[in-house]
Design a protein around this motif. Structure first.
Motif, PDB file in Angstrom:
ATOM      1  N   ALA A 216     -51.851  53.598 -17.844  1.00 42.68           N
ATOM      2  CA  ALA A 216     -52.664  52.969 -16.803  1.00 42.68           C
ATOM      3  C   ALA A 216     -53.096  54.017 -15.788  1.00 42.68           C
ATOM      4  O   ALA A 216     -52.318  54.890 -15.400  1.00 42.68           O
ATOM      5  CB  ALA A 216     -51.870  51.859 -16.122  1.00 42.68           C
ATOM      6  N   SER A 235     -54.984  44.713 -21.841  1.00 41.66           N
ATOM      7  CA  SER A 235     -54.602  44.408 -20.462  1.00 41.66           C
ATOM      8  C   SER A 235     -53.637  45.429 -19.867  1.00 41.66           C
ATOM      9  O   SER A 235     -53.536  45.544 -18.644  1.00 41.66           O
ATOM     10  CB  SER A 235     -53.981  43.011 -20.401  1.00 41.66           C
ATOM     11  OG  SER A 235     -52.847  42.927 -21.258  1.00 41.66           O
ATOM     12  N   THR A 238     -54.752  49.095 -17.278  1.00 39.66           N
ATOM     13  CA  THR A 238     -55.360  48.909 -15.963  1.00 39.66           C
ATOM     14  C   THR A 238     -55.747  50.251 -15.345  1.00 39.66           C
ATOM     15  O   THR A 238     -54.979  51.214 -15.397  1.00 39.66           O
ATOM     16  CB  THR A 238     -54.376  48.185 -15.029  1.00 39.66           C
ATOM     17  OG1 THR A 238     -54.059  46.913 -15.594  1.00 39.66           O
ATOM     18  CG2 THR A 238     -54.975  47.977 -13.651  1.00 39.66           C
ATOM     19  N   ALA A 267     -58.688  44.537 -19.422  1.00 34.87           N
ATOM     20  CA  ALA A 267     -57.856  45.144 -18.383  1.00 34.87           C
ATOM     21  C   ALA A 267     -58.658  45.248 -17.095  1.00 34.87           C
ATOM     22  O   ALA A 267     -59.880  45.442 -17.114  1.00 34.87           O
ATOM     23  CB  ALA A 267     -57.384  46.535 -18.821  1.00 34.87           C
ATOM     24  N   ASP A 268     -57.988  45.124 -15.962  1.00 32.61           N
ATOM     25  CA  ASP A 268     -58.642  45.229 -14.661  1.00 32.61           C
ATOM     26  C   ASP A 268     -58.931  46.693 -14.308  1.00 32.61           C
ATOM     27  O   ASP A 268     -58.276  47.623 -14.802  1.00 32.61           O
ATOM     28  CB  ASP A 268     -57.753  44.629 -13.574  1.00 32.61           C
ATOM     29  CG  ASP A 268     -57.585  43.124 -13.707  1.00 32.61           C
ATOM     30  OD1 ASP A 268     -58.463  42.484 -14.320  1.00 32.61           O
ATOM     31  OD2 ASP A 268     -56.561  42.598 -13.216  1.00 32.61           O
ATOM     32  N   ASN A 269     -59.926  46.871 -13.437  1.00 29.27           N
ATOM     33  CA  ASN A 269     -60.218  48.174 -12.823  1.00 29.27           C
ATOM     34  C   ASN A 269     -60.552  49.264 -13.838  1.00 29.27           C
ATOM     35  O   ASN A 269     -60.248  50.443 -13.628  1.00 29.27           O
ATOM     36  CB  ASN A 269     -59.034  48.618 -11.950  1.00 29.27           C
ATOM     37  CG  ASN A 269     -58.709  47.611 -10.861  1.00 29.27           C
ATOM     38  OD1 ASN A 269     -59.595  47.165 -10.137  1.00 29.27           O
ATOM     39  ND2 ASN A 269     -57.453  47.207 -10.782  1.00 29.27           N
ATOM     40  N   VAL A 293     -61.473  39.649 -16.286  1.00 28.65           N
ATOM     41  CA  VAL A 293     -61.013  40.837 -15.568  1.00 28.65           C
ATOM     42  C   VAL A 293     -61.699  40.932 -14.210  1.00 28.65           C
ATOM     43  O   VAL A 293     -62.666  40.228 -13.918  1.00 28.65           O
ATOM     44  CB  VAL A 293     -61.298  42.118 -16.383  1.00 28.65           C
ATOM     45  CG1 VAL A 293     -60.583  42.059 -17.729  1.00 28.65           C
ATOM     46  CG2 VAL A 293     -62.798  42.328 -16.588  1.00 28.65           C
ATOM     47  N   CYS A 296     -63.736  46.067 -12.366  1.00 33.34           N
ATOM     48  CA  CYS A 296     -64.264  47.022 -13.344  1.00 33.34           C
ATOM     49  C   CYS A 296     -65.629  47.553 -12.900  1.00 33.34           C
ATOM     50  O   CYS A 296     -66.381  46.877 -12.206  1.00 33.34           O
ATOM     51  CB  CYS A 296     -64.394  46.377 -14.724  1.00 33.34           C
ATOM     52  SG  CYS A 296     -62.800  45.959 -15.482  1.00 33.34           S
TER      53      CYS A 296
END
Length: 681
Positions: A216, A235, A238, A267-269, A293, A296
């Motif tokens: 991540a 996920s 991140t 996945a976030d960001n 999400v 992003c």
């Protein structure tokens, strides 16, 4: 003499005829022109060679007769491991029967001369029968590892002769070509959060392998090449950044399966930056999909660009919020260039979505999004299509020459639509079951031949009436459900707006709505200061008039619980109140507009224009929504200076004054010089 001249030609003719009758005359080559075929005709490739020719004289198998083949310069022979079966000779009587070929590898000698030209001499002793005259012969170098083609492309000939022939006979021409090589992937480098190189991958699955390796918050840099894969970003990844090193013109990701998304992000960001992306052509598949999400950033990508390089959807946001799409191209896709479904609080800026079925499509409660500076032209249905999507801000978009509507709104309410350009579509606007605002949220200061402050609507190529003050049409635009009371007389690029949009980095950016969504929390009894993105280049004074703006909150502040002030700052977290202020909040509204009292404010040279928002509530904190086209302020009109530089008139006057002073000084010196020269001695 006349008799001799007549007799000599006759005698020469008789002599030549006698030579022919006695079997003399020009020699006839023993070998016909050979033909050559190769198993691989590309440069530096190992290939089997088949050489076919006729012979005119019988070749014996008593160890005295042979066939020689001389290869062109640049051809290399690996002669150190030739087996008997690697070279065969076959005569006409056994053509078509490969089992009848005679192995002659053990009876072949290779010689390389000083010019790097190789010759193969084949002793025919291994043949069971003599090669009869006027017979076809085929020599085959069976093993592809024996001969390596020249490294330079071009037209080549080899040469053949036999023991009955002193002269070499050149073959028919054959071509050695550059191979038609598909673009191969480059390399993919993986860096940890400290930007220390951790791993390098290559091959068709290089990006997928790099993602599997990365943690991540890591960064993956993809170098020039074409990568054939369907990339999943799960996920657990991140904060992952996947970035092309050389931009979408040089870095391509093609779906290995057309029935899957090219990039599937859960996945976030995550950031995806700088790729050409296509090949997800099956129903509902996308070049890039964000699914469930937030945070992003999708930027500088090309998700479809012609009929051979497309997806079903270019970019697809599904149940995703607070993401940024900027400077992407999504053209020529089967369905939507960019699609949002159940996705809110996203910022879409500077994207191009042309020649799709729909350019940008928002549906199913895709609310509170910002669409700014996007281009949606030449789509076979609508440029921008809102289907049950509300409370969005659409600003400075261009929707031209779409087959159906420039913008279509269906059951979509409370959207704010201004400074857009709608031209030359079948219907520039088509709105059903929708009530929206077709002007800026507040009056804005803008320059249009001179400075004005007014509401700003949109430009329509089918507008009517006449131009009014400040470039606003004098006839309301109400075609097909629109309700624009401030239609622009010209396209929006003719109107220079002076306003500052708030961002979560505590800066406010002039005429820039491209920043990603965010929030800034103002604690109970606390405040936050935003400063302009540029310092003043001279002392700048704004006139004794009102400032306007909009502040959007995540939850509704209480009545009169928010104070807005205009002033200046040195940039060190301080704030000097200038005078203009307003108190807002009604306990039920999250989007609040303000109009300050009329008061002048001066921003000293090298200082920053600043806005302070204070929370007068002693119990509750509030989140200001920033980025996109949400929260902003705009200065007064009267004598509006062009912050952050001095006004053009000031520059002209100052410059002109300096010129006058300079000219006067020169004239005075000349006058003095003239006076001295005329003084009598």
């Amino acid at each position: 003499m006349k008799l001799i001249r007549k007799v000599v030609p006759v005698l020469l003719t008789i002599a030549m005829a006698g030579v022919v009758l006695l079997g003399g005359g020009p020699a006839v080559a023993d070998v016909s022109q050979p033909s050559v075929s190769l198993s691989d005709d590309t440069i530096s490739a190992n290939a089997s060679y088949v050489i076919t020719f006729d012979i005119n004289e019988e070749l014996l198998v008593d160890g005295t007769d042979w066939i020689e083949i001389r290869f062109p310069e640049g051809t290399y022979i690996y002669d150190f491991a030739v087996a008997d079966a690697d070279i065969t000779v076959q005569t006409e009587s056994t053509f078509g029967n490969d089992n009848a070929a005679t192995n002659v590898g053990d009876d072949t000698v290779f010689v390389e001369d000083p010019d790097d030209v190789w010759t193969a001499t084949i002793d025919l002793v291994a043949l069971n029968l003599a090669v009869s005259e006027n017979s076809d012969v085929r020599v085959e170098f069976v093993d592809e590892t024996i001969i390596e083609n020249p490294a330079t492309p071009g037209i080549y000939t080899l040469e053949v002769r036999t023991s009955d022939e002193d002269d070499w006979v050149p073959s028919e021409e054959y071509e050695i070509e550059v191979p038609d090589v598909d673009p191969l992937p480059g390399i993919v480098k993986v860096y940890n959060p400290s930007m220390i190189l951790m791993a390098i991958f290559t091959g068709d699955s290089a990006i997928t392998d790099a993602i599997a390796y990365a943690g991540a918050g890591w960064t993956i840099k993809v170098f020039t090449g074409t990568y054939t894969e369907n990339v999943d970003i799960g996920s657990s990844k991140t904060g992952l950044t996947i970035q092309s090193e050389s931009g979408y013109n040089n870095t391509t990701v093609v779906a290995s399966s057309s029935s899957d998304h090219v990039f599937d992000v859960t996945a976030d960001n995550v950031t995806i930056d700088g790729f050409t992306i296509y090949g997800a052509t099956d129903n509902e598949e996308a070049g890039i999909i964000l699914s469930g999400v937030s945070g992003c950033t999708i930027e500088n990508n090309r998700c479809g660009y012609d009929s051979d390089h497309k997806n079903y959807y270019g970019v697809y946001l599904s149940s995703s919020s607070n993401n940024t799409l900027t400077s992407n191209t999504a053209n020529s896709n089967t369905s939507y260039g960019i699609r949002l479904s159940s996705s809110s609080n996203n910022t879409l800026t500077n994207n191009t979505a042309n020649s799709n079925s729909h350019g940008i499509h928002m549906r199913s409660s895709s609310n509170n999004n910002t669409l700014a500076n996007n281009t949606c032209n030449l789509n076979t249905s609508h440029g921008i299509y809102l289907y049950e999507a509300s409370a969005n801000t659409l600003m400075n978009n261009t929707c031209n020459s779409n087959t159906n509507a420039g913008i279509h709104l269906y059951n979509s309410n409370d959207n704010t639509i201004y400074l857009n350009n709608f031209s030359n579509s079948t219907a520039n606007v088509y709105s059903t079951g929708s009530t929206n605002t077709w002007k800026s949220p507040t009056t804005l200061c803008y320059f249009y031949s001179s400075s004005y402050k007014n509401y700003l609507g949109n430009y329509y190529s089918d507008r009517s009436g006449n131009e009014g003050a400040g470039g606003i049409g004098d006839t309301h635009y109400t075609t097909d459900g629109a309700g624009d009371n401030y239609p622009l007389w010209q396209t929006s690029d003719h109107y220079t707006v002076q306003a500052w949009w708030l961002h979560s980095d505590d800066k406010m950016y002039e005429a820039d709505t491209s920043k990603g969504p965010g929030t800034v929390t103002i604690a109970a009894s606390g405040s936050n200061i935003w400063i302009a993105d540029e310092a003043a280049a001279t002392d700048i004074t704004f006139s004794n008039d009102t400032w306007t703006g909009q502040v959007v909150f995540s939850s509704a502040p209480g009545t009169d619980k928010i104070k807005v002030e205009i002033g200046s700052s040195t940039g060190a977290g301080n704030f000097t109140a200038g005078g203009p202020e307003d108190t807002i909040g009604d306990g039920s509204t999250t989007t609040l507009t303000f109009t300050t009292n009329a008061s002048s404010v001066t921003v000293p040279n090298t200082n920053y224009l600043a806005l302070r928002i204070s929370n007068l509530d002693t119990l509750s904190s509030y989140n200001v929504v920033t980025g996109g086209a949400w929260s902003y302020t705009s200065n007064p009109n009267t004598g509006a200076p062009d912050y952050p530089v001095p006004e053009l008139a000031t520059i002209i006057l100052l410059g002109g004054g300096l010129v006058v002073i300079g000219v006067y000084s020169i004239l005075q010196r000349r006058r003095k010089s003239l006076h001295l020269s005329l003084t009598p001695l």
